[in-house]
Design a protein around this motif. Structure first.
Motif, PDB file in Angstrom:
ATOM      1  N   LEU A 125       0.803  -1.243  -0.037  1.00  0.00           N
ATOM      2  CA  LEU A 125      -0.078   0.164  -0.011  1.00  0.00           C
ATOM      3  C   LEU A 125       0.793   1.333   0.064  1.00  0.00           C
ATOM      4  O   LEU A 125       0.504   2.269  -0.825  1.00  0.00           O
ATOM      5  CB  LEU A 125      -0.862  -0.080   1.170  1.00  0.00           C
ATOM      6  CG  LEU A 125      -1.903   1.058   1.304  1.00  0.00           C
ATOM      7  CD1 LEU A 125      -2.957   1.050   0.295  1.00  0.00           C
ATOM      8  CD2 LEU A 125      -2.839   1.143   2.659  1.00  0.00           C
ATOM      9  N   GLY A 126       1.860   1.316   0.673  1.00  0.00           N
ATOM     10  CA  GLY A 126       3.055   2.344   0.785  1.00  0.00           C
ATOM     11  C   GLY A 126       3.514   2.682  -0.535  1.00  0.00           C
ATOM     12  O   GLY A 126       3.721   3.878  -0.926  1.00  0.00           O
ATOM     13  N   THR A 127       3.886   1.486  -0.967  1.00  0.00           N
ATOM     14  CA  THR A 127       4.564   1.584  -2.327  1.00  0.00           C
ATOM     15  C   THR A 127       3.731   2.144  -3.230  1.00  0.00           C
ATOM     16  O   THR A 127       3.974   3.159  -4.232  1.00  0.00           O
ATOM     17  CB  THR A 127       5.069   0.196  -2.729  1.00  0.00           C
ATOM     18  OG1 THR A 127       5.676  -0.395  -1.934  1.00  0.00           O
ATOM     19  CG2 THR A 127       5.745   0.138  -4.233  1.00  0.00           C
ATOM     20  N   VAL A 128       2.529   1.656  -3.397  1.00  0.00           N
ATOM     21  CA  VAL A 128       1.315   2.193  -4.562  1.00  0.00           C
ATOM     22  C   VAL A 128       1.291   3.600  -4.276  1.00  0.00           C
ATOM     23  O   VAL A 128       1.261   4.322  -5.340  1.00  0.00           O
ATOM     24  CB  VAL A 128       0.070   1.208  -4.475  1.00  0.00           C
ATOM     25  CG1 VAL A 128      -0.859   2.015  -5.171  1.00  0.00           C
ATOM     26  CG2 VAL A 128       0.372   0.042  -4.794  1.00  0.00           C
ATOM     27  N   ALA A 129       1.296   3.888  -2.804  1.00  0.00           N
ATOM     28  CA  ALA A 129       0.849   5.388  -2.709  1.00  0.00           C
ATOM     29  C   ALA A 129       1.984   6.332  -3.048  1.00  0.00           C
ATOM     30  O   ALA A 129       1.761   7.364  -3.728  1.00  0.00           O
ATOM     31  CB  ALA A 129       0.638   5.428  -1.207  1.00  0.00           C
TER      32      ALA A 129
END
Length: 225
Positions: A125-129
């Motif tokens: 999720l952090g990577t996608v953000a």
């Protein structure tokens, strides 16, 4: 202070292209400077960088004497040629990053280092953000403002090459880093510039950039441990 000097020079020269460009870039670097100086969270600083320069761009574009800012923000069209060019760019860029990361074994940035300590779904999720947000200001700056305004002065070919060089220099301490990283970023910026010109907008460059950043984030979180 350099940005402020550039804005002053643009106002003195009364060049519409210079005023539009300096207003956007000055606001962008001003947001970065304020965020760093006051120690704001990176998420807040990034949000300001993605919103305020764009707002300034739209306000400046309302002045008839300066001309509209719409050419910077055109979506463009996604033709089969552009789709395959974007796909090949992402694949070759991903392979180049994997090879570089395995050879250089760089230390991940603090942000990605923190993601490595989180559960896998949160790390993703952090990577996608990161992948969705970071390309906004980079595409607006390099393929939007700089390429458009430089093309008005020196022509399209020179503008594509110059923005690619500036893009590479700006990523000298990024991922990838060093001289090799700068050269890779320049090549990447050049291809994105070609996509921008052939598609007539920044939508496809943003999509390709987001996909590439997702690859970078996945490498940093899963491989560089």
């Amino acid at each position: 202070m350099v940005a402020m000097a550039l804005i002053a020079c643009a106002l003195i020269l009364r060049s519409p292209a210079s005023i539009r460009t300096s207003a956007f870039i000055g606001t962008l670097f001003g947001c970065f400077s304020v965020g760093i100086h006051f120690g704001w969270p990176p998420a807040l600083t990034t949000a300001l960088v993605c919103v305020l320069p764009l707002g300034c761009l739209l306000i400046v574009g309302r002045r008839s004497s300066l001309g509209p800012a719409a050419p910077w923000l055109r979506r463009g069209s996604i033709t089969p040629e552009i789709f395959w060019l974007g796909l090949v760019t992402v694949v070759l860029g991903g392979v180049a990053l994997v090879v570089w990361a395995l050879i250089a074994r760089p230390v991940p940035a603090e942000y990605f280092g923190g993601l490595q300590r989180l559960p896998l779904w949160l790390a993703i999720l952090g990577t996608v953000a990161f992948a969705l947000v970071n390309p906004i200001w980079e595409e607006l700056l390099f393929r939007g403002v700089l390429l458009t305004e430089l093309a008005l002065v020196w022509g399209t070919r020179a503008a594509v090459a110059l923005q690619a060089v500036l893009f590479g220099v700006a990523h000298s301490a990024g991922f990838p880093s060093g001289i090799a990283g700068m050269i890779m970023a320049m090549c990447w910026g050049f291809v994105l510039g070609v996509i921008r010109v052939r598609s007539g907008g920044i939508l496809m460059t943003y999509v390709v950039h987001v996909t590439a950043n997702a690859v970078i984030g996945t490498l940093a979180v899963l491989i560089l441990i």
